[in-house]
Design a protein around this motif. Structure first.
Motif, PDB file in Angstrom:
ATOM      1  N   SER A  74       0.852  -1.193   0.000  1.00 56.71           N
ATOM      2  CA  SER A  74       0.000   0.000   0.000  1.00 56.71           C
ATOM      3  C   SER A  74       0.883   1.238   0.000  1.00 56.71           C
ATOM      4  CB  SER A  74      -0.904   0.027   1.239  1.00 56.71           C
ATOM      5  OG  SER A  74      -0.167   0.381   2.385  1.00 56.71           O
ATOM      6  N   ALA A  75       0.221   2.372   0.027  1.00 55.71           N
ATOM      7  CA  ALA A  75       0.928   3.614   0.298  1.00 55.71           C
ATOM      8  C   ALA A  75       1.565   3.482   1.689  1.00 55.71           C
ATOM      9  CB  ALA A  75      -0.038   4.792   0.265  1.00 55.71           C
ATOM     10  N   LEU A  76       2.554   4.279   1.959  1.00 59.22           N
ATOM     11  CA  LEU A  76       3.290   4.187   3.220  1.00 59.22           C
ATOM     12  C   LEU A  76       2.399   4.504   4.412  1.00 59.22           C
ATOM     13  CD1 LEU A  76       6.170   3.728   4.411  1.00 59.22           C
ATOM     14  CD2 LEU A  76       6.407   6.210   4.383  1.00 59.22           C
ATOM     15  N   THR A  77       2.393   3.594   5.393  1.00 63.60           N
ATOM     16  CA  THR A  77       1.698   3.815   6.668  1.00 63.60           C
ATOM     17  C   THR A  77       2.679   3.850   7.835  1.00 63.60           C
ATOM     18  OG1 THR A  77       1.314   1.453   7.051  1.00 63.60           O
ATOM     19  CG2 THR A  77      -0.392   2.658   5.826  1.00 63.60           C
ATOM     20  N   LEU A  78       3.889   3.379   7.633  1.00 59.40           N
ATOM     21  CA  LEU A  78       4.901   3.359   8.689  1.00 59.40           C
ATOM     22  C   LEU A  78       5.378   4.776   8.994  1.00 59.40           C
ATOM     23  CD1 LEU A  78       6.980   0.337   7.385  1.00 59.40           C
ATOM     24  CD2 LEU A  78       5.632   0.404   9.497  1.00 59.40           C
ATOM     25  N   PRO A  79       5.841   5.026  10.222  1.00 56.53           N
ATOM     26  CA  PRO A  79       6.316   6.363  10.592  1.00 56.53           C
ATOM     27  C   PRO A  79       7.760   6.593  10.134  1.00 56.53           C
ATOM     28  CG  PRO A  79       6.468   4.911  12.474  1.00 56.53           C
ATOM     29  CD  PRO A  79       5.823   4.110  11.371  1.00 56.53           C
ATOM     30  N   ALA A  80       7.973   6.493   8.855  1.00 54.71           N
ATOM     31  CA  ALA A  80       9.312   6.652   8.276  1.00 54.71           C
ATOM     32  C   ALA A  80       9.501   8.090   7.809  1.00 54.71           C
ATOM     33  CB  ALA A  80       9.490   5.699   7.102  1.00 54.71           C
ATOM     34  N   THR A  81      10.714   8.567   7.932  1.00 55.02           N
ATOM     35  CA  THR A  81      11.065   9.878   7.401  1.00 55.02           C
ATOM     36  C   THR A  81      11.528   9.681   5.968  1.00 55.02           C
ATOM     37  OG1 THR A  81      11.734  10.601   9.594  1.00 55.02           O
ATOM     38  CG2 THR A  81      12.521  11.905   7.725  1.00 55.02           C
ATOM     39  N   VAL A  82      10.759  10.213   5.039  1.00 61.15           N
ATOM     40  CA  VAL A  82      11.059  10.003   3.624  1.00 61.15           C
ATOM     41  C   VAL A  82      11.287  11.335   2.926  1.00 61.15           C
ATOM     42  CG1 VAL A  82       9.727   7.859   3.538  1.00 61.15           C
ATOM     43  CG2 VAL A  82       8.620   9.990   2.939  1.00 61.15           C
ATOM     44  N   THR A  83      12.039  11.273   1.860  1.00 57.31           N
ATOM     45  CA  THR A  83      12.289  12.468   1.057  1.00 57.31           C
ATOM     46  C   THR A  83      11.938  12.216  -0.405  1.00 57.31           C
ATOM     47  OG1 THR A  83      14.579  11.798   0.739  1.00 57.31           O
ATOM     48  CG2 THR A  83      14.119  13.287   2.582  1.00 57.31           C
ATOM     49  N   SER A  84      11.327  11.076  -0.671  1.00 57.05           N
ATOM     50  CA  SER A  84      10.981  10.733  -2.046  1.00 57.05           C
ATOM     51  C   SER A  84       9.597  10.080  -2.067  1.00 57.05           C
ATOM     52  CB  SER A  84      12.053   9.812  -2.624  1.00 57.05           C
ATOM     53  OG  SER A  84      12.136   8.635  -1.850  1.00 57.05           O
ATOM     54  N   ARG A  85       9.321   9.297  -3.070  1.00 57.09           N
ATOM     55  CA  ARG A  85       8.006   8.678  -3.251  1.00 57.09           C
ATOM     56  C   ARG A  85       8.035   7.241  -2.721  1.00 57.09           C
ATOM     57  NH1 ARG A  85       9.688  10.838  -7.846  1.00 57.09           N
ATOM     58  NH2 ARG A  85       9.844   8.798  -8.822  1.00 57.09           N
TER      59      ARG A  85
END
Length: 167
Positions: A74-85
């Motif tokens: 799925s689309a991201l649900t985790l509490p990750a710090t992302v800078t992209s898609r």
């Protein structure tokens, strides 16, 4: 092994495989009330609601005995710090008989392709800190540890590791 997209008719088998696999792998870690509280969130209605989400996809592996494994993205649900898609591999479970069959690799490859098809440039997942077999598998497939994540099973806090792979 046959791989295909899941249908609503597959949800009861997915639920059963999830419960059996989770209990076999992790059940010894939890008090019965915490395990029961965790599984209480996985009702037929909850599975159907997830299945109906437009960004969520299920893929299954079947053999002559029936469902051997499944993956869910799925689309991201985790509490990750992302800078992209980002995209997320939310679950990948196998029946014991399917371990070592190549089904895990095929389901992971599908998840990678699913992320790419949705325009993602990274795939995230979480894995229990002491699930060494799974961690080795993900590392072998290019995932890198990106830090801790608390995963609740009832009131029990597990330390998982967030893992990321560039696509």
């Amino acid at each position: 092994m046959i791989y295909r997209d899941a249908t609503p008719a597959d949800l009861p088998a997915i639920d059963t495989l999830f419960r059996v696999s989770f209990t076999a792998t992790f059940g010894h870690l939890y008090a019965p009330e915490n395990l029961a509280a965790f599984f209480a969130g996985f009702t037929p209605e909850a599975w159907a609601e997830e299945f109906a989400q437009p960004d969520l996809r299920f893929r299954i592996a079947e053999d002559e005995q029936g469902l051997a494994g499944f993956a869910k993205t799925s689309a991201l649900t985790l509490p990750a710090t992302v800078t992209s898609r980002p995209h997320e591999l939310r679950q990948l479970y196998l029946d014991e008989r399917a371990k070592g069959s190549g089904a895990a690799q095929a389901l992971l490859d599908w998840a990678v392709e699913e992320g790419r098809a949705r325009g993602a440039d990274e795939l995230w997942l979480s894995v229990y800190i002491d699930n060494h077999r799974a961690k080795r598998f993900y590392e072998k497939n290019g995932f890198e540890d990106r830090g801790p994540y608390i995963f609740l099973v009832g009131e029990h806090e597990d330390e998982d590791r967030l893992m990321r792979r560039a696509l």
